[in-house]
Motif scaffolding. Structure first.
Motif, PDB file in Angstrom:
ATOM      1  N   ASN A  46       7.794  -7.121  -1.633  1.00  0.00           N
ATOM      2  CA  ASN A  46       7.810  -7.756  -0.311  1.00  0.00           C
ATOM      3  C   ASN A  46       7.182  -6.838   0.731  1.00  0.00           C
ATOM      4  N   SER A  47       6.823  -7.422   1.845  1.00  0.00           N
ATOM      5  CA  SER A  47       6.282  -6.640   2.958  1.00  0.00           C
ATOM      6  C   SER A  47       7.312  -5.602   3.406  1.00  0.00           C
ATOM      7  N   PRO A  48       6.867  -4.411   3.804  1.00  0.00           N
ATOM      8  CA  PRO A  48       7.843  -3.455   4.353  1.00  0.00           C
ATOM      9  C   PRO A  48       8.372  -3.953   5.702  1.00  0.00           C
ATOM     10  N   ASN A  49       9.271  -3.179   6.288  1.00  0.00           N
ATOM     11  CA  ASN A  49       9.901  -3.571   7.545  1.00  0.00           C
ATOM     12  C   ASN A  49       8.940  -3.358   8.705  1.00  0.00           C
ATOM     13  N   GLU A  50       8.546  -4.459   9.331  1.00  0.00           N
ATOM     14  CA  GLU A  50       7.594  -4.339  10.452  1.00  0.00           C
ATOM     15  C   GLU A  50       8.228  -3.703  11.677  1.00  0.00           C
ATOM     16  N   LYS A  51       9.571  -3.665  11.729  1.00  0.00           N
ATOM     17  CA  LYS A  51      10.234  -3.054  12.895  1.00  0.00           C
ATOM     18  C   LYS A  51      10.342  -1.538  12.740  1.00  0.00           C
ATOM     19  N   ALA A  52      10.048  -1.023  11.540  1.00  0.00           N
ATOM     20  CA  ALA A  52      10.214   0.422  11.300  1.00  0.00           C
ATOM     21  C   ALA A  52       9.163   1.207  12.075  1.00  0.00           C
ATOM     22  N   ARG A  53       9.498   2.432  12.380  1.00  0.00           N
ATOM     23  CA  ARG A  53       8.663   3.244  13.257  1.00  0.00           C
ATOM     24  C   ARG A  53       7.258   3.500  12.726  1.00  0.00           C
ATOM     25  N   PHE A  54       7.124   3.671  11.405  1.00  0.00           N
ATOM     26  CA  PHE A  54       5.829   4.086  10.859  1.00  0.00           C
ATOM     27  C   PHE A  54       4.722   3.090  11.135  1.00  0.00           C
ATOM     28  N   LEU A  55       5.126   1.834  11.382  1.00  0.00           N
ATOM     29  CA  LEU A  55       4.089   0.813  11.493  1.00  0.00           C
ATOM     30  C   LEU A  55       3.390   0.811  12.847  1.00  0.00           C
ATOM     31  N   ASN A  56       3.895   1.611  13.812  1.00  0.00           N
ATOM     32  CA  ASN A  56       3.148   1.710  15.060  1.00  0.00           C
ATOM     33  C   ASN A  56       1.882   2.466  14.730  1.00  0.00           C
ATOM     34  N   GLY A  57       0.794   1.791  14.743  1.00  0.00           N
ATOM     35  CA  GLY A  57      -0.461   2.461  14.385  1.00  0.00           C
ATOM     36  C   GLY A  57      -0.902   2.002  13.025  1.00  0.00           C
ATOM     37  N   ASP A  58      -0.134   2.360  12.003  1.00  0.00           N
ATOM     38  CA  ASP A  58      -0.468   1.933  10.646  1.00  0.00           C
ATOM     39  C   ASP A  58      -0.093   0.464  10.473  1.00  0.00           C
ATOM     40  N   GLY A  59      -0.593  -0.136   9.440  1.00  0.00           N
ATOM     41  CA  GLY A  59      -0.132  -1.470   9.048  1.00  0.00           C
ATOM     42  C   GLY A  59      -0.439  -2.558  10.055  1.00  0.00           C
ATOM     43  N   LYS A  60      -1.478  -2.372  10.881  1.00  0.00           N
ATOM     44  CA  LYS A  60      -1.793  -3.389  11.898  1.00  0.00           C
ATOM     45  C   LYS A  60      -2.170  -4.724  11.266  1.00  0.00           C
ATOM     46  N   THR A  61      -2.778  -4.678  10.067  1.00  0.00           N
ATOM     47  CA  THR A  61      -3.198  -5.929   9.432  1.00  0.00           C
ATOM     48  C   THR A  61      -2.270  -6.320   8.287  1.00  0.00           C
ATOM     49  N   LEU A  62      -1.070  -5.737   8.270  1.00  0.00           N
ATOM     50  CA  LEU A  62      -0.111  -6.009   7.193  1.00  0.00           C
ATOM     51  C   LEU A  62       0.108  -7.506   6.961  1.00  0.00           C
ATOM     52  N   ARG A  63       0.234  -8.266   8.055  1.00  0.00           N
ATOM     53  CA  ARG A  63       0.479  -9.719   7.927  1.00  0.00           C
ATOM     54  C   ARG A  63      -0.684 -10.429   7.248  1.00  0.00           C
ATOM     55  N   GLU A  64      -1.877  -9.889   7.413  1.00  0.00           N
ATOM     56  CA  GLU A  64      -3.053 -10.508   6.790  1.00  0.00           C
ATOM     57  C   GLU A  64      -3.288  -9.966   5.386  1.00  0.00           C
ATOM     58  N   ASP A  65      -3.016  -8.664   5.161  1.00  0.00           N
ATOM     59  CA  ASP A  65      -3.450  -8.096   3.886  1.00  0.00           C
ATOM     60  C   ASP A  65      -2.362  -7.966   2.819  1.00  0.00           C
ATOM     61  N   PHE A  66      -1.088  -8.135   3.173  1.00  0.00           N
ATOM     62  CA  PHE A  66      -0.065  -8.097   2.119  1.00  0.00           C
ATOM     63  C   PHE A  66       0.397  -9.523   1.823  1.00  0.00           C
ATOM     64  N   HIS A  67       0.771  -9.785   0.581  1.00  0.00           N
ATOM     65  CA  HIS A  67       1.137 -11.141   0.130  1.00  0.00           C
ATOM     66  C   HIS A  67       2.330 -10.959  -0.806  1.00  0.00           C
TER      67      HIS A  67
END
Ligand SMILES: [Zn+2]
Ligand SMILES: [Zn+2]
Ligand SMILES: [Zn+2]
Length: 331
Positions: free
Chosen positions: A265-286
């Protein structure tokens, strides 16, 4: 008391000094059966119907990850360590003892899927948790000791290595092509048809091109979606996924009683690491489910070096799992 240490040569976190499963249940009674609720920790939630529970969630009695810890990241010269903060919950999927997935009614699996989604959503409210892993171990080869259908949910401040690898390569694919890697794979497999094990309106089950295990099967939503918990909000989707899970686990169950089922599953979008990284997570993870059957105990070498030898061609595996006509499942 344990801690997590980072191996800087592989960037893998190791839980160090924690004894898993310290206390074994020596009682003959199953702690997951109705009437024995006092043998588990108090319930976090229960789905009730006519005064009885249909599914029940409680914290694991012997968690490797502990919610009361803080990460407390520290350095020791070049090394990194942190507390094994996290949560480990057990979902008892069904009140009846010994009932496996293919024997459950579709409504019971759909109910369990709704519970998983709700718990994942809740666990993701904790910003320390970068990921929530869901897995189910069936049969002794997987290390499962209790023969009452249950599922593990483990929230952690790190992303499991295999999911991190998938995220990395999915992102790489998206950055070059602006297309989801998994959508591309699903489209191609549906076109070719040779590795399709089951299919309905919303989901497809396929035996991946480079299967690590005999009869390994991945289940994907046909429409792009990064997070399981958002897909499972629709009752229709829960029933359609239940149908595919029943079909595949019945096919695998005829070959071996031992398998792992893991949610990627997708990692937690609320987690701190995603500020910056993972900007396209919604598009590129399935999101997808992986079912990994074990025909025999897997050698340590296979797990540790990720070097798998699979005697069954995925094209043949798909043929066995789909049984008669694959399009029987379409509705
Ligand atoms: Zn039981
Ligand atoms: Zn996709
Ligand atoms: Zn995966």
């Amino acid at each position: 008391m344990g801690e997590m240490r980072l191996d800087p040569t592989t960037m893998t976190w190791v839980i160090s000094g924690e004894e898993a499963n310290k206390t074994k249940n020596h009682s003959h009674d199953c702690p997951f059966c109705p009437g024995n609720e006092g043998m588990t920790t108090p319930a976090i939630c229960e789905v009730r119907e006519n005064g009885n529970w249909r599914a029940r969630v409680f914290p694991d009695i012997n968690p490797v990850f502990r919610i009361e810890y803080n990460e407390d990241r520290e350095a020791e010269w070049m090394y990194d360590r942190m507390k094994n903060c996290g949560a480990h919950e057990i979902v008892v999927d069904h009140p009846s003892h010994g009932v496996s997935l293919p024997a459950m009614e579709e409504g019971a699996i759909a109910c369990a899927l709704e519970v998983y989604a709700k718990r994942i959503e809740d666990l993701k409210n904790d910003k320390r948790m970068k990921h929530v892993l869901l897995f189910k171990n069936e049969g002794e080869f997987t290390g499962s000791g209790i023969r009452h259908s249950h599922t593990h949910l483990v929230a952690t401040p790190i992303i499991p290595k295999r999911i991190e690898q998938e995220m990395r390569w999915a992102h790489h694919h998206y950055a070059r092509k602006e297309r989801c890697l998994f959508c591309d794979m699903v489209r191609q497999e549906l076109g070719a048809g040779v590795r399709i094990a089951a299919e309905n309106r919303a989901f497809v089950a396929l035996c991946p091109f480079a299967s690590r295990f005999p009869y390994e099967t991945w289940i994907f939503p046909k429409t792009h979606c990064h997070a399981f918990e958002s897909a499972m909000k629709a009752e229709d989707e829960r029933y359609l996924l239940s149908g595919i899970i029943r079909h595949i686990t019945a096919g695998i169950g005829a070959i071996t009683p031992h398998y792992h089922m893991v949610l990627h599953n997708s990692p937690n979008e609320k987690a701190r690491f995603l500020n910056g990284d993972g900007k396209t997570l919604r598009e590129d993870f399935h999101w997808h489910m992986e079912i990994l059957p074990l025909l025999r105990e897997v050698k340590r070498f296979n797990w540790e070096e990720e070097f798998f030898v699979n005697p069954v061609r995925p094209e043949d595996a798909a043929g066995v799992l789909k049984g008669g006509n694959v399009y029987e499942m379409v509705r």
